[in-house]
Design a protein around this motif. Structure first.
Motif, PDB file in Angstrom:
ATOM      1  N   ALA A 160     -15.880  11.809  -5.883  1.00  0.00           N
ATOM      2  CA  ALA A 160     -15.645  12.963  -6.638  1.00  0.00           C
ATOM      3  C   ALA A 160     -16.745  13.236  -7.764  1.00  0.00           C
ATOM      4  CB  ALA A 160     -14.449  12.889  -7.443  1.00  0.00           C
ATOM      5  N   ALA A 161     -17.390  12.210  -8.226  1.00  0.00           N
ATOM      6  CA  ALA A 161     -18.697  12.592  -8.955  1.00  0.00           C
ATOM      7  C   ALA A 161     -19.655  13.001  -8.331  1.00  0.00           C
ATOM      8  CB  ALA A 161     -18.690  11.137  -9.923  1.00  0.00           C
ATOM      9  N   GLY A 162     -20.143  12.396  -7.299  1.00  0.00           N
ATOM     10  CA  GLY A 162     -21.058  12.790  -6.637  1.00  0.00           C
ATOM     11  C   GLY A 162     -21.072  14.077  -5.907  1.00  0.00           C
ATOM     12  N   ASP A 163     -19.643  14.494  -5.405  1.00  0.00           N
ATOM     13  CA  ASP A 163     -19.615  16.117  -4.878  1.00  0.00           C
ATOM     14  C   ASP A 163     -19.608  17.070  -6.064  1.00  0.00           C
ATOM     15  OD1 ASP A 163     -19.815  14.961  -2.255  1.00  0.00           O
ATOM     16  OD2 ASP A 163     -17.563  14.874  -2.028  1.00  0.00           O
ATOM     17  N   ALA A 164     -19.003  16.730  -7.124  1.00  0.00           N
ATOM     18  CA  ALA A 164     -18.940  17.749  -8.096  1.00  0.00           C
ATOM     19  C   ALA A 164     -20.115  18.179  -8.585  1.00  0.00           C
ATOM     20  CB  ALA A 164     -18.120  17.094  -9.391  1.00  0.00           C
ATOM     21  N   SER A 165     -21.282  17.070  -8.871  1.00  0.00           N
ATOM     22  CA  SER A 165     -22.324  17.317  -9.250  1.00  0.00           C
ATOM     23  C   SER A 165     -23.241  18.272  -8.505  1.00  0.00           C
ATOM     24  CB  SER A 165     -23.112  15.922  -9.541  1.00  0.00           C
ATOM     25  OG  SER A 165     -23.493  15.680  -8.350  1.00  0.00           O
ATOM     26  N   GLY A 166     -23.100  18.365  -6.990  1.00  0.00           N
ATOM     27  CA  GLY A 166     -23.824  19.174  -6.238  1.00  0.00           C
ATOM     28  C   GLY A 166     -24.959  18.481  -5.635  1.00  0.00           C
ATOM     29  N   PRO A 167     -25.513  18.842  -4.346  1.00  0.00           N
ATOM     30  CA  PRO A 167     -26.604  18.241  -3.833  1.00  0.00           C
ATOM     31  C   PRO A 167     -27.809  18.452  -4.603  1.00  0.00           C
ATOM     32  CG  PRO A 167     -26.215  20.352  -2.865  1.00  0.00           C
ATOM     33  CD  PRO A 167     -25.228  20.042  -3.745  1.00  0.00           C
ATOM     34  N   ALA A 168     -28.122  19.243  -5.702  1.00  0.00           N
ATOM     35  CA  ALA A 168     -29.414  19.303  -6.315  1.00  0.00           C
ATOM     36  C   ALA A 168     -29.451  18.383  -7.584  1.00  0.00           C
ATOM     37  CB  ALA A 168     -29.793  20.660  -6.557  1.00  0.00           C
ATOM     38  N   SER A 169     -28.479  17.784  -7.785  1.00  0.00           N
ATOM     39  CA  SER A 169     -28.305  16.863  -9.052  1.00  0.00           C
ATOM     40  C   SER A 169     -28.904  15.513  -8.780  1.00  0.00           C
ATOM     41  CB  SER A 169     -26.948  16.906  -9.827  1.00  0.00           C
ATOM     42  OG  SER A 169     -26.045  15.963  -8.624  1.00  0.00           O
ATOM     43  N   GLY A 170     -29.181  14.918 -10.117  1.00  0.00           N
ATOM     44  CA  GLY A 170     -29.540  13.555  -9.778  1.00  0.00           C
ATOM     45  C   GLY A 170     -28.582  12.597  -9.438  1.00  0.00           C
ATOM     46  N   VAL A 171     -27.158  12.903  -9.241  1.00  0.00           N
ATOM     47  CA  VAL A 171     -26.201  11.944  -9.034  1.00  0.00           C
ATOM     48  C   VAL A 171     -25.454  11.891  -7.958  1.00  0.00           C
ATOM     49  CG1 VAL A 171     -25.964  11.236 -11.588  1.00  0.00           C
ATOM     50  CG2 VAL A 171     -24.692  13.048 -10.602  1.00  0.00           C
ATOM     51  N   SER A 172     -25.918  13.088  -7.029  1.00  0.00           N
ATOM     52  CA  SER A 172     -25.083  13.111  -5.812  1.00  0.00           C
ATOM     53  C   SER A 172     -25.000  12.179  -4.818  1.00  0.00           C
ATOM     54  CB  SER A 172     -25.745  14.457  -5.207  1.00  0.00           C
ATOM     55  OG  SER A 172     -27.029  14.246  -4.732  1.00  0.00           O
TER      56      SER A 172
END
Length: 532
Positions: free
Chosen positions: A204-216
């Motif tokens: 959930a944390a990885g997907d919520a941040s979006g593919p462009a974020s640093g935590v995906s």
């Protein structure tokens, strides 16, 4: 002796003991993806509408966190996306089944009796895993058959069914490993459920941040994240299944290795001995019941609190998501009553979530049956404690516990939603009322479980079957146009859809009266029947 000697006979015993529960959860869960896909097809009949819907939910961080990214816009892909959370339920059912037939049996002393026969050291674990793996395979096959039956492509259906099967295998193996670590079944369940929850939260944390974020990348740490990358109906990828299967083999091998190294009745993690004498706070049946129920209540309360906060935070975004989609807006209004979109969304989701509170109520009530079957009720009743007082001490948690978890759900959802719209004082009480109004329907399940325990203790499992039936009616009644008389059997059908709808007291009073009659019947039966 062969370590797996007797595993076949034990597998037949597992099937005998779970001959009711196992088919129920396999059959019910397998129908969910097809029902979601069929509902999407009826509400969004054109490709353009589904494309618009996929774009709107794909850009909403809350929905990405809850159900992951959307990989396609056809009926099958949207049905697969909508059913991602069911993977967690599949994993939960699998790990609980394995722990029940390994650590729970060992804690109750049944494993020692079996060990006196020609049974290898690894036979109980092998039998539990074998039956659970077979059930998960059947589940995946049924998922694929249902999806093909509603007209989706065969390849996508096979990919979706395979991902469900592997998810069940993975967490079944995790349950087997957890069963080797501790002496108590409750602790083993806690470890396995924590691992399951952790994998879902990482995804959930990885997907919520979006593919462009640093935590995906967090989504790729989670096995659930791997399985969603199978992408049924959207250019299937098969290698994540192989990765999850390899992890399953590694965890299973670890479970067998630990099983060979520990003593019977012990765990790899040494247990902490309790005090020699009970504390003064344990000198009443209610105090003992609190000790037995507090862990369960704390777990459910924490889960409902977290879910309430997520639910409230996502409510405002629903208005933007449904903009321009009259079909989706109509769905949410029908789920939650003729009110604003956010109110309809909150009411609809709270109504479905209240079934979870009912599950807690049934579980807390049937603790009476567990205590009786484990022969722990007899020493208590051998004192000056009456049967009714003993039963009432547990029923207090079956009645008050759902009130606590629903209050936390409504309070956290109301606060989060109020903060998002800048009206905490106005929205928090409304949402809290929407959660608490579900209590009379939940108490009907408490009453049913009590009546079965008191009158027909061997049929106590019917309470779970009734809950499953109410879930089916609520989820599929509108989609499949079921007869209204059948829909009205569910007590949740008669609960006002708050916030947004008009509060009517009469149906709530009837539900409370029915609950009271059922509890009274169960207690009357308990007074006169034999105690096991």
């Amino acid at each position: 002796m062969n370590g797996l000697a007797g595993a076949g006979a034990l597998a037949r015993l597992v099937l005998r003991r779970d001959r009711v529960v196992l088919p129920i959860w396999v059959t019910l869960l397998s129908a969910l993806p097809a029902s979601y896909a069929a509902g999407t097809r009826s509400l969004l009949p054109t490709a353009a509408e589904r494309e618009q819907y996929a774009r709107s939910i794909g850009t909403n961080p809350t929905f990405r966190a809850l159900l992951g990214p959307v990989f396609g816009s056809d009926v099958g892909a949207l049905g697969a996306w909508r059913s991602l959370f069911v993977l967690v339920i599949v994993g939960l059912a699998s790990l609980l089944t394995v722990i029940r037939h390994t650590r729970t049996d060992e804690e109750a002393g049944r494993r020692e009796l079996l060990g006196a026969t020609v049974v290898g050291r690894h036979a109980p674990l092998g039998a539990a895993l074998g039956v659970t793996f077979a059930a998960d395979l059947a589940l995946g096959a049924l998922v694929a058959l249902w999806m093909v039956a509603i007209g989706t492509p065969v390849t996508g259906a096979l990919a979706l069914g395979a991902s469900w099967t592997v998810a069940g295998w993975l967490f079944a193996a995790s349950g087997g490993l957890a069963a080797q670590l501790t002496e108590r079944a409750g602790a083993a369940r806690g470890i396995a459920i924590a691992a399951l929850s952790g994998t879902y939260l990482l995804r959930a944390a990885g997907d919520a941040s979006g593919p462009a974020s640093g935590v995906s990348w967090l989504s790729w740490v989670s096995p659930i994240g791997w399985l969603q990358q199978v992408r049924p109906y959207a250019g299937e990828r098969w290698w994540p299944l192989a990765a999850a299967a390899a992890l399953t083999v590694a965890i299973g091998a670890g479970a067998f290795a630990l099983s060979a190294r520990r003593d019977l009745g012990a765990g790899v993690l040494a247990g902490r001995p309790g005090p020699a004498a009970a504390a003064p706070a344990l000198r009443s049946p209610l105090a003992l019941a609190w000790r037995l129920h507090r862990g369960l209540l704390a777990g459910w309360a924490a889960g409902f609190a977290v879910y309430g906060a997520v639910l409230g935070a996502s409510a405002k975004g629903v208005q933007d998501m449904v903009a321009g989609s009259s079909q989706l807006a109509d769905l949410l209004r029908r789920l939650g009553g003729a009110a604003a979109i956010s109110d309809a969304y909150l009411a609809g989701v709270i109504s479905v979530t209240s079934l979870g509170a009912a599950a807690y109520a049934v579980q807390a009530t049937l603790r009476l049956r567990t205590e009786e079957a484990a022969l722990r009720a007899e020493p208590v009743l051998a004192t000056a404690v009456s049967r009714l007082r003993w039963a009432a001490s547990h029923l207090a948690f079956a009645v008050a516990g759902p009130a606590v978890v629903l209050a936390l759900l409504g309070l956290l959802a109301g606060l989060a939603y109020g903060l998002s719209v800048g009206d905490v004082s106005g929205q928090a009480p409304r949402v809290l009322a929407g959660a608490l109004v579900q209590l009379p329907a939940v108490w009907v399940l408490t009453g049913l479980a009590t009546a079965l325990f008191g009158l027909l203790p061997r049929a106590a499992w019917v309470a779970w079957a009734a809950l499953a039936g109410f879930l089916l009616v609520g989820q599929f009644g509108e989609i499949f146009k079921l007869d209204q008389k059948l829909v009205d059997v569910s007590p949740f059908t008669h609960v006002p859809k708050l916030p947004g709808a008009h509060l009517t007291v009469t149906p709530l009073a009837w539900l409370v009266a029915i609950s009271a009659v059922l509890v009274a019947a169960g207690l009357a039966g308990l007074r006169y029947r034999d105690i096991r």
